[in-house]
Write an enzyme that holds these catalytic residues in place. Structure first.
Site, PDB file in Angstrom:
ATOM      1  N   ASN A   9      33.638 -15.882 -83.197  1.00 57.98           N
ATOM      2  CA  ASN A   9      34.250 -14.560 -83.333  1.00 57.98           C
ATOM      3  C   ASN A   9      35.523 -14.601 -82.488  1.00 57.98           C
ATOM      4  O   ASN A   9      35.454 -14.551 -81.269  1.00 57.98           O
ATOM      5  CB  ASN A   9      33.292 -13.479 -82.829  1.00 57.98           C
ATOM      6  CG  ASN A   9      33.958 -12.114 -82.803  1.00 57.98           C
ATOM      7  OD1 ASN A   9      35.064 -11.931 -83.332  1.00 57.98           O
ATOM      8  ND2 ASN A   9      33.298 -11.142 -82.189  1.00 57.98           N
ATOM      9  N   TRP A  10      36.635 -14.713 -83.174  1.00 55.29           N
ATOM     10  CA  TRP A  10      37.902 -14.854 -82.453  1.00 55.29           C
ATOM     11  C   TRP A  10      38.393 -13.554 -81.819  1.00 55.29           C
ATOM     12  O   TRP A  10      39.345 -13.557 -81.048  1.00 55.29           O
ATOM     13  CB  TRP A  10      38.990 -15.373 -83.406  1.00 55.29           C
ATOM     14  CG  TRP A  10      38.964 -16.853 -83.619  1.00 55.29           C
ATOM     15  CD1 TRP A  10      38.144 -17.762 -83.011  1.00 55.29           C
ATOM     16  CD2 TRP A  10      39.805 -17.596 -84.499  1.00 55.29           C
ATOM     17  NE1 TRP A  10      38.423 -19.027 -83.467  1.00 55.29           N
ATOM     18  CE2 TRP A  10      39.446 -18.946 -84.381  1.00 55.29           C
ATOM     19  CE3 TRP A  10      40.824 -17.252 -85.382  1.00 55.29           C
ATOM     20  CZ2 TRP A  10      40.079 -19.961 -85.104  1.00 55.29           C
ATOM     21  CZ3 TRP A  10      41.445 -18.244 -86.111  1.00 55.29           C
ATOM     22  CH2 TRP A  10      41.077 -19.585 -85.970  1.00 55.29           C
ATOM     23  N   LYS A  11      37.782 -12.446 -82.239  1.00 56.95           N
ATOM     24  CA  LYS A  11      38.236 -11.133 -81.742  1.00 56.95           C
ATOM     25  C   LYS A  11      39.739 -10.993 -81.984  1.00 56.95           C
ATOM     26  O   LYS A  11      40.240 -11.500 -82.984  1.00 56.95           O
ATOM     27  CB  LYS A  11      37.840 -10.951 -80.276  1.00 56.95           C
ATOM     28  CG  LYS A  11      36.352 -11.243 -80.055  1.00 56.95           C
ATOM     29  CD  LYS A  11      35.817 -10.855 -78.721  1.00 56.95           C
ATOM     30  CE  LYS A  11      34.329 -11.197 -78.645  1.00 56.95           C
ATOM     31  NZ  LYS A  11      33.695 -10.764 -77.426  1.00 56.95           N
ATOM     32  N   HIS A  94      29.646  -5.045 -84.239  1.00 59.29           N
ATOM     33  CA  HIS A  94      29.875  -5.699 -82.945  1.00 59.29           C
ATOM     34  C   HIS A  94      29.977  -4.634 -81.861  1.00 59.29           C
ATOM     35  O   HIS A  94      30.520  -3.551 -82.088  1.00 59.29           O
ATOM     36  CB  HIS A  94      31.163  -6.535 -82.994  1.00 59.29           C
ATOM     37  CG  HIS A  94      31.287  -7.427 -81.801  1.00 59.29           C
ATOM     38  ND1 HIS A  94      31.781  -6.978 -80.598  1.00 59.29           N
ATOM     39  CD2 HIS A  94      30.943  -8.720 -81.609  1.00 59.29           C
ATOM     40  CE1 HIS A  94      31.739  -7.974 -79.726  1.00 59.29           C
ATOM     41  NE2 HIS A  94      31.235  -9.053 -80.317  1.00 59.29           N
ATOM     42  N   GLU A  96      31.855  -4.240 -79.448  1.00 55.77           N
ATOM     43  CA  GLU A  96      33.205  -3.752 -79.118  1.00 55.77           C
ATOM     44  C   GLU A  96      33.659  -2.702 -80.126  1.00 55.77           C
ATOM     45  O   GLU A  96      34.385  -1.765 -79.775  1.00 55.77           O
ATOM     46  CB  GLU A  96      34.176  -4.942 -79.043  1.00 55.77           C
ATOM     47  CG  GLU A  96      33.931  -5.758 -77.777  1.00 55.77           C
ATOM     48  CD  GLU A  96      34.214  -7.241 -77.898  1.00 55.77           C
ATOM     49  OE1 GLU A  96      34.881  -7.664 -78.857  1.00 55.77           O
ATOM     50  OE2 GLU A  96      33.734  -8.001 -77.023  1.00 55.77           O
ATOM     51  N   GLU A 166      23.186  -9.824 -79.142  1.00 54.84           N
ATOM     52  CA  GLU A 166      24.255  -9.989 -78.149  1.00 54.84           C
ATOM     53  C   GLU A 166      24.095  -8.940 -77.051  1.00 54.84           C
ATOM     54  O   GLU A 166      24.606  -7.814 -77.186  1.00 54.84           O
ATOM     55  CB  GLU A 166      25.632  -9.798 -78.811  1.00 54.84           C
ATOM     56  CG  GLU A 166      25.951 -10.810 -79.878  1.00 54.84           C
ATOM     57  CD  GLU A 166      27.460 -10.993 -80.062  1.00 54.84           C
ATOM     58  OE1 GLU A 166      27.891 -12.159 -80.111  1.00 54.84           O
ATOM     59  OE2 GLU A 166      28.198  -9.998 -80.143  1.00 54.84           O
ATOM     60  N   GLY A 172      31.332 -11.846 -72.730  1.00 53.64           N
ATOM     61  CA  GLY A 172      32.613 -11.959 -72.042  1.00 53.64           C
ATOM     62  C   GLY A 172      32.513 -12.022 -70.526  1.00 53.64           C
ATOM     63  O   GLY A 172      33.512 -11.911 -69.828  1.00 53.64           O
ATOM     64  N   SER A 212      28.609 -15.207 -73.932  1.00 54.88           N
ATOM     65  CA  SER A 212      28.976 -16.277 -72.998  1.00 54.88           C
ATOM     66  C   SER A 212      28.348 -17.629 -73.325  1.00 54.88           C
ATOM     67  O   SER A 212      27.993 -18.388 -72.411  1.00 54.88           O
ATOM     68  CB  SER A 212      28.663 -15.865 -71.551  1.00 54.88           C
ATOM     69  OG  SER A 212      29.412 -14.716 -71.201  1.00 54.88           O
ATOM     70  N   GLY A 233      32.348 -16.109 -78.701  1.00 50.20           N
ATOM     71  CA  GLY A 233      33.682 -15.535 -78.550  1.00 50.20           C
ATOM     72  C   GLY A 233      34.615 -16.510 -77.849  1.00 50.20           C
ATOM     73  O   GLY A 233      35.113 -17.477 -78.446  1.00 50.20           O
ATOM     74  N   GLY A 234      34.829 -16.297 -76.558  1.00 51.19           N
ATOM     75  CA  GLY A 234      35.834 -17.032 -75.787  1.00 51.19           C
ATOM     76  C   GLY A 234      35.849 -18.539 -75.973  1.00 51.19           C
ATOM     77  O   GLY A 234      36.908 -19.131 -76.236  1.00 51.19           O
TER      78      GLY A 234
HETATM   79  P1  13P Z   1      31.780 -14.333 -75.559  1.00 52.40           P
HETATM   80  O1  13P Z   1      31.250 -15.620 -76.127  1.00 52.40           O
HETATM   81  O2  13P Z   1      33.235 -14.395 -75.207  1.00 52.40           O
HETATM   82  O3  13P Z   1      30.905 -13.790 -74.480  1.00 52.40           O
HETATM   83  O4  13P Z   1      31.714 -13.255 -76.752  1.00 52.40           O
HETATM   84  C1  13P Z   1      30.547 -13.123 -77.461  1.00 52.40           C
HETATM   85  C2  13P Z   1      30.785 -12.235 -78.611  1.00 52.40           C
HETATM   86  O5  13P Z   1      31.088 -11.064 -78.464  1.00 52.40           O
HETATM   87  C3  13P Z   1      30.673 -12.818 -79.951  1.00 52.40           C
HETATM   88  O6  13P Z   1      30.653 -11.834 -80.937  1.00 52.40           O
END
Ligand code: 13P
Length: 255
Positions: A9-11, A94, A96, A166, A172, A212, A233-234
């Site tokens: 998930n590149w956000k 998600h 966010e 999640e 994050g 994470s 994500g990251g």
């Molecule tokens: P991180 O891997 O950066 O914690 O993000 C997870 C996420 O929100 C994937 O959708």
């Protein structure tokens, strides 16, 4: 046997050129789609560009969509539009989006139904806040989230859904949930699906962990029985880390 999944998930990261660089770097190096589903969920503006360049083992997904086919919803993107770009997955609910865009459980349900009816595979995110975790409300929250999300989803469609646990407190932060806890909660989600549908669907449905995940903790998490893959994500912004996690996930799930 559930096929494992490694989804990025590149956000809101990567310009067009950065996105293309990533795709060119990973395309030929991801494991076979017969063994693992490898997905990159990119910003909407890049979807068509990336779909055109996806290699045979990589699939492109969206990070959100509206549930209506069309309408006066400025700035939104419909399921039809996603289908027309060639994407095959969409992240729904998600945390966010729930937090910053006021997405409700009801919205998640409508989006899930819309994705299924348009042949897009939904990746539905679930998870509790830090406060809910501290009050030991996680199980209740997961039950409510799953029950509402699947309202009106027919048995024939249920196992097409991908779920992602999640915990918001692990997203994050650089510190994932302990693997035993993640496994336990994914197991709980599977039991909820069994109660809503049946044993067959519960054993088919794929449940990911997100929060994470990185190449260092991936093996520990992916070796757990109830975790079928990761939503990252990251760490998934980097081709080398992404490929490493694909390999680790596949290795753990082929044991
Ligand atoms: P991180 O891997 O950066 O914690 O993000 C997870 C996420 O929100 C994937 O959708």
């Amino acid at each position: 046997m559930r096929k494992p999944i490694l989804a990025a998930n590149w956000k809101m990261f990567k310009t067009r050129d950065e996105a293309l660089d990533f795709i060119y770097e990973v395309n030929g190096n991801v494991p076979s789609k017969d063994l693992i589903d490898t997905i990159v969920c990119a910003p909407a503006i890049h979807l068509r560009t990336l779909v055109k360049r996806q290699g045979e083992n990589l699939r492109i997904g969206a990070q959100n969509m509206h549930y209506a086919d069309e309408g006066a919803y400025t700035g939104e993107i419909s399921p039809n539009m996603l289908v027309s770009t060639g994407v095959t997955y969409v992240i729904i609910g998600h945390n966010e989006r729930r937090r910053y865009n006021n997405e409700s459980e009801q919205d998640v349900n409508l989006k899930l139904l819309a994705a299924l009816s348009h042949g897009i595979t939904p990746i539905v995110c679930l998870g509790e806040t830090q406060e809910q975790y501290e009050h030991a409300d996680t199980d209740y929250i997961l039950r409510e989230q799953v029950k509402t999300a699947f309202r009106g989803v027919k048995s024939v469609d249920a196992s097409r859904v991908i779920l992602a646990y999640e915990p918001i407190w692990a997203v994050g932060t650089g510190i994932s949930a302990p693997s035993e806890l993640a496994d336990q909660k994914c197991g709980l989600v599977r039991r909820i699906i069994r109660q809503l549908y049946n044993q067959e669907i519960a054993s088919e449905i794929r449940i990911l962990y997100g929060g994470s995940v990185n190449p260092d903790n991936c093996e520990e998490l992916m070796s757990k029985e109830n975790i079928d893959g990761a939503l990252v994500g990251g760490a998934a912004l980097y081709p080398d880390k992404f490929l490493k996690m694909c390999d680790i996930c596949l290795k753990c799930k082929s044991r």
